[in-house]
Design an enzyme around this catalytic site. Structure first.
Site, mmCIF file in Angstrom:
data_model
loop_
_atom_site.group_PDB
_atom_site.id
_atom_site.type_symbol
_atom_site.label_atom_id
_atom_site.label_comp_id
_atom_site.label_asym_id
_atom_site.label_seq_id
_atom_site.Cartn_x
_atom_site.Cartn_y
_atom_site.Cartn_z
ATOM 1 N N HIS A 49 0.966 -1.401 0.024
ATOM 2 C CA HIS A 49 0.210 -0.392 0.168
ATOM 3 C C HIS A 49 0.854 0.912 0.029
ATOM 4 O O HIS A 49 0.437 2.364 -0.649
ATOM 5 C CB HIS A 49 -0.761 0.126 1.008
ATOM 6 C CG HIS A 49 -1.758 1.063 0.968
ATOM 7 N ND1 HIS A 49 -3.063 1.120 0.779
ATOM 8 C CD2 HIS A 49 -1.721 2.117 1.883
ATOM 9 C CE1 HIS A 49 -3.403 2.081 1.216
ATOM 10 N NE2 HIS A 49 -2.776 3.240 1.140
ATOM 11 N N HIS A 95 -11.071 1.925 -0.577
ATOM 12 C CA HIS A 95 -10.807 1.469 0.145
ATOM 13 C C HIS A 95 -11.665 0.378 0.937
ATOM 14 O O HIS A 95 -13.243 0.427 0.900
ATOM 15 C CB HIS A 95 -12.084 3.374 1.496
ATOM 16 C CG HIS A 95 -11.254 3.117 2.642
ATOM 17 N ND1 HIS A 95 -11.850 3.706 3.967
ATOM 18 C CD2 HIS A 95 -10.193 2.900 3.269
ATOM 19 C CE1 HIS A 95 -10.583 3.652 4.951
ATOM 20 N NE2 HIS A 95 -9.458 3.550 4.628
ATOM 21 N N SER A 533 -4.579 -1.063 -5.545
ATOM 22 C CA SER A 533 -5.200 -1.809 -4.904
ATOM 23 C C SER A 533 -5.467 -3.106 -5.229
ATOM 24 O O SER A 533 -6.130 -3.316 -5.867
ATOM 25 C CB SER A 533 -6.734 -1.513 -4.302
ATOM 26 O OG SER A 533 -7.227 -2.829 -3.433
#
Ligand SMILES: Nc1ncnc2c1ncn2[C@@H]1O[C@H](COP(=O)(O)OP(=O)(O)O)[C@@H](O)[C@H]1O
Ligand SMILES: [Mg+2]
Lengths: 735, 234, 81, 81
Positions: A49, A95, A533
């Site tokens: 990340h 998210h 991601s």
């Protein structure tokens, strides 16, 4: 036993997400073993990340420059010039995982996080977008996730008072165990007042502002805190809870301080909170940083250094101030009722030295932590190219009209009103293009300029052919902006993929990035920020590759823009662009025939650009004001959306019969626009298009209250509207 | 005419309403911070929309207890016109300047969309530029806009002609029993979208007139309210 | 039976509402107030007459709907009605 | 002392949330559930050590802020902490 003295076993290293080689590298850098706190710092800074270790080699292919670009990737968000001393600052971020665990709070904190990336650079947030992918509608978790995510996004954005003006929603079973929640924020700043995440030089005060620190979101680290925490505390949930009210105050306080001559550098505390913000700021400026955790405002008692450094409590920022200006900042933050604390100082040691309770808890070389993360060129295999489908080979439906109705009422194409009505899309009183059109448009407050925003990607295309799908995502964003009359400026992206350690996934990633890069280059539409991601997979089944593109464009004058609703006097519908009846990977194939084969529609980037520039020129000179691009569902769906938006009937013509009717109507050929205009204008436009090299065809007549296909198959608008509007509310009510 | 907008932490329509006021009056309103104890001399007080104090506990409840509200209540009782929009309406009920409460929408969802309104009364400083035949299109954006009061209170409000606006459909039909969502967006008792105090000088309403007071935003049905105030209070 | 259910945030979970209420109380002059936490309180009637069965049912309701067990705890009281 | 406060809607006051929960429970297959009412539950610490004084203080808080007494009742429990 405290965190600092705990034994670091191979298990502990693995639980921190570090490989044995990575751990060796850490020991080599330090010339000793790290303690537990230091291991925690490395684990977050070297995580996928934060470090982009699997993606960085590929991301460097993106074109990132252009005369309009003030700051490309590498900062909190990208900065693009919009003239008159103003800039837009924007970014998109995922998210996904938190939203699957706790949809409301996960989505809410996603919105909060992306806003901080934008206002930390000096911009007032003026628009939010959200790109959402859920599992199959009949999957047991889907409804609950949709409900939670949508109310979480609304709950946060509505309270902060930034309009959520658009986005995307898709359903596909590949997201059953891994939903995607990508949030985008666009802000507005003055070009002479943009702030970066720098620490500049030694001897400067380091300031913590915002909310207090708790034990939120200490992920792989929960184990550590459970084992090594003080006393017998219950195992803490790691879910972060958002506090939009505090975010609103934080925005106002930061923007107020930014008008004073006090800030040298500022960075939000996002993933890996205090650690990444301090290390990144110091790393960029080649300085050291001393942090004294005794001064960190804490919400819970007995927090360890490990926990404070890794906490992901929301609504916090780190700043480096001009010496002697602390009181100015303090006054402002206290006025807004926010915590303010001097927690450290920049140094000339080049080291991150963290003290807590009088003990040194970490002593690490900043440069190594921030930029010596391993870089992987992981093995990759290319996705086999699918064969294109000949339009004639695809069975035709019994009724074109019924097919159109069922497509318009399908989960993929039905109205998203149920979603956007839960978002305040009008607060700030500058939303001139509301959700429901191609791109949303917000006015630059107090001017006639407009900012157009869209998010796009068609995952089923990317899955079939990552290269073409990557191109298409960028092209569609460019097209949606163009359809409003905006000049596309730049994009941000959110690249959602499965496990990069699998060569097929890495292959999807590499090809998609290449495809996107080609399109960005050809359309002069550079990438200025983004996010990756990986690991969106469960039990070895990855999601459809989903490189979401967030595009931003500029309207010089919102008086000259286009919407999708035909106005009185517009009697003719013209289609511009090449019609080929491409049905491979179309929704017709998927929804009607339950097939997912063939190649996705190719994007001819030169033709794309020609058609777009032609359309934009017509909007800019006032010739046309009603435009809709053709995308999912093809020409017929685009026309039906226009009919509903304008509450007026349309008769669609089937052309000269070269292309079979169902392919003409439902084929998803790229680079096309539908334009509604008056009869005379139509003739002029068809003429003009020839000299631009853009094919044009009269696609139908506008009027009445029926939608017909070449005179036959009449559909009442009322019925069409009901089909289009009903699916989502009914589904969400459990009907 | 002098007007003042009260700004609470978490207000977010303060700028929007200030712009609408400025367009009507030709000069901007004063902005008053919630921590102040006195509103300067004024012809109009506006309590703007937003999420004062995060709307935590109950919408408008914490704002209603802020220092400035004591002076707002005092001035309102002395006859100074007060306009409470959305969160401002919630504050007005919490202070007791207006009766009833705003409960959660019947759908339990936040709703942001244009609704239609019937103007019930045109003899106040807020509405004298409307006609009772008008059907206004004005947006709502709220989670707690479901007006509730006991039947006695509702009867009294109606008897005293204190209902300001009612939700209706685009053709003016009443808010209930329509197909699709119905014109009453939140379940409000008797379709009430806004009410006055006894003197007709304090107006609380859930819809946001400041959001459709500019042709670029897609409508101007809110403009007449600000023009009416500018004219009546000069 | 009548069921009374308290749903509270787990320890350590941020409670913005509680914090705002605490600040508001102190602004109103209530000193010495600390640790304000806000939760939900639910009452319902359930047809069950056996306490153990009723408890199982209500627990199920809490797990499935009434509480968000990722961040919330619940506590059930039953009373014959 | 620790104060535990239940804030509930007065009888006869419409409760959209309670209604919605009731419907959701029945959609989930929980039959025989009736009269669902949702309220708030608050916990706070108060510096007061005398129970009677503490009660007066907390009552005052409820009247002024914590409950909207037009539509809500409150119920206070105190416990030495
Ligand atoms: N999650 C969402 N939030 C807000 N608006 C949305 C969302 N999803 C879709 N919309 C809106 O619905 C409209 C249709 O979406 P879509 O079909 O994806 O548009 P397009 O095909 O033009 O990209 C757009 O205006 C879009 O902004
Ligand atoms: Mg489009």
């Amino acid at each position: 036993m405290t965190a600092a003295t705990a034994q670091i076993t191979p298990d502990v290293v693995a639980e921190h997400g570090l490989s044995a080689e990575e751990y060796e590298r850490i020991c080599a850098i330090l010339e000793r073993e790290p303690n537990m706190t230091e291991l925690g710092v490395f684990s977050v800074m070297w995580s996928e990340h934060c470090s982009y270790k699997s993606s960085r080699v590929w991301l460097s292919e993106f074109p990132t420059e252009g005369p309009q670009v003030i700051c490309g990737p590498g900062e909190n968000a990208g900065v693009v010039d919009i003239g008159d001393g103003q800039a837009v600052i924007f970014k998109m971020e995922s998210h996904n995982h938190p939203s699957y665990i706790e949809p409301y709070q996960g989505a809410a904190t996603g919105v909060g996080g992306i806003m901080r990336d934008v206002f930390t650079m000096g911009a007032r947030p003026i628009a939010l977008m959200n790109a959402l992918r859920f599992g199959a509608p009949d999957h047991e978790k889907t409804r609950h996730l949709v409900s939670g995510v949508v109310s979480g996004i609304g709950g946060y954005g509505n309270c902060v008072g930034v309009p959520t003006v658009g986005g995307e929603v898709n359903f596909d079973e590949s997201y059953n165990g891994n939903i995607l929640v990508n949030a985008m924020c666009v802000g507005l700043a003055d070009t002479d007042r943009i702030f970066y995440a720098v620490a500049e030089r030694p001897g400067l005060p380091v300031i913590y502002v915002g909310s207090k620190t708790g034990r939120d979101g200490i992920h792989g680290a929960t184990m550590a805190s459970a084992e090594f925490g003080e006393g017998a505390e219950e195992k803490r949930p790691t879910v972060q809870v958002g506090d939009p009210f505090t975010e609103k105050l934080l925005i106002e306080a930061c923007l107020e301080l930014m008008t004073e001559d006090a800030i040298i550098g500022i960075q939000d505390m996002g993933a890996a909170g205090l650690t990444s913000s301090s290390v990144e700021m110091a790393g960029k400026s080649g300085v050291g940083i001393d942090l004294n955790l005794d001064h960190v405002p804490c919400r819970e008692e007995h927090m360890s250094a490990y926990e404070m450094l890794l906490s992901e409590s929301q609504e916090r920022m780190l700043m480096v101030l001009k010496p002697g200006r602390e009181h100015v900042a303090q006054e402002i933050f206290e006025k807004w009722g926010l915590d303010f604390a001097v927690i450290g100082e920049t140094t000339d040691t080049g080291r991150l030295i963290v003290t807590h309770n009088g003990r040194i808890e970490a002593d690490l070389p900043v440069g190594s932590v921030s930029s010596e993360a391993p870089l992987y060129k992981r093995p990759w295999t290319e996705t086999p190219k699918p064969e294109p489908l000949a339009p004639e080979s695809v069975p035709s439906p019994n009724s074109l009209g019924d097919t159109l109705k069922s497509l318009m009422g399908s989960p993929e194409l039905c109205s998203r009103r149920w979603v956007w009505e839960q978002y305040d899309h009008m607060v700030m009183a500058d939303t001139v293009g509301r959700p429901g059109g191609d791109a949303a448009v917000v006015r630059v407050h107090g001017t006639q300029k407009g900012i157009a925003v869209t998010t796009d990607v068609t995952p089923r295309y990317v899955g079939a052919d990552p290269f073409e799908g990557g191109k298409q995502a960028v092209a569609e964003a460019w097209r949606n902006l163009t359809a409003t009359g905006a000049t596309p400026l730049a994009i941000t992206d959110c690249l959602n993929f499965g496990n990069p350690e699998r060569p097929e996934i890495m292959g999807q990633f590499a090809s998609a990035v290449k495809g996107m890069s080609d399109a960005c280059t050809a359309l002069e539409f550079p990438v200025v920020s983004g996010n990756v991601s990986f690991y969106n997979e469960t039990n070895g089944a990855g999601i459809l590759p989903t490189p979401a593109v967030g595009g931003v464009g500029l309207l010089k004058d919102i008086g000259f823009r286009a919407g999708i609703a035909p106005q009185p006097g517009m009697g003719i519908l013209v289609v511009f662009g090449v019609e080929a009846g491409h049905l491979g990977q179309s929704l017709y194939l998927r929804e009607v025939l339950d097939r997912r084969d063939g190649a996705p529609p190719p994007v001819d980037l030169r033709a794309e650009r020609r058609a777009g520039e032609f359309i934009r020129a017509l909007i800019e000179n006032g010739s046309i004001s009603c435009v809709h691009d053709c995308s999912d569902g093809g020409l017929a769906v685009a026309a039906a959306e226009m009919a509903l938006a304008g509450n007026v009937g349309i008769n669609l013509r089937l052309g000269d019969g070269q292309i079979t009717p169902h392919a003409l109507l439902f084929g998803e050929d790229q680079g096309r626009y539908l334009v509604a205009c008056g009869n005379e204008t139509a003739a002029e436009l068809v003429d003009a298009s020839m000299s631009w090299g853009v094919p044009a065809r009269i696609a139908g007549e506008i009027g009445g209250d029926l939608l017909t296909i070449d005179g036959g198959d009449p559909i009442s608008l009322e019925e069409l509207r009901a089909r289009h509007e009903e699916w989502l509310p009914h589904y969400m009510n459990g009907d | 005419m002098k007007s003042h907008v009260i700004v609470f932490p978490g207000s977010n329509c303060d700028r929007d309403v200030a712009v609408a006021l400025e367009n009507a009056m030709g000069h901007p309103p004063g902005m008053v911070w919630h921590g102040d104890t006195e509103v300067p001399e004024t012809d109009l007080i506006v309590l703007p929309g937003g999420f004062s104090y995060g709307d935590y506990l109950r919408c408008g409840a914490i704002a209603a207890q802020s220092p400035i509200m004591r002076d707002v209540v005092k001035k309102a009782n002395a006859g100074t016109p007060v306009l409470g929009i959305c969160n401002g309406f919630q504050m007005l009920t919490e202070t007791g300047l207006l009766p009833g409460v705003l409960m959660q929408n019947a759908s339990l969802r936040y709703i942001c969309k244009d609704v239609h309104l019937k103007v019930e009364r045109t003899d106040t400083c807020f509405t004298h530029k409307y006609s009772t035949a008008d059907i206004l299109r004005i947006p709502i954006a709220h989670h707690e806009g479901n007006y509730y009061a006991g039947d006695d209170v509702l009867d009294r409000l109606e008897g005293e002609n204190r209902v300001a606006f009612r939700y209706c459909s685009a053709d003016g039909a009443d808010g209930k029993n329509l197909p699709f969502e119905g014109a009453n967006p939140n379940g409000a008792a008797r379709d009430i979208a806004g009410i006055y105090n006894e003197a007709g000088t304090v107006l609380g309403m859930m819809p946001h007139p400041e959001r459709l007071a500019d042709p670029e935003l897609g409508g101007t049905d809110g403009t007449a309210m600000f023009d009416a105030l500018a004219e009546a209070l000069q | 039976m009548k069921a009374r259910i308290k749903v509270t945030l787990k320890n350590g979970v941020l409670d913005p509402q509680g914090k705002a209420i605490e600040n508001a109380l102190s602004a109103l002059g209530f000193d010495g107030v600390d640790d304000v936490r806000q939760g939900k309180y639910l009452e319902l009637d359930i047809a069950e007459t056996d306490e153990a069965c009723a408890r199982t049912r209500v627990e199920e309701m809490c797990e499935k709907l009434l509480a968000n067990t990722v961040i919330e705890n619940y506590d059930i009281e039953l009373e014959a009605s």
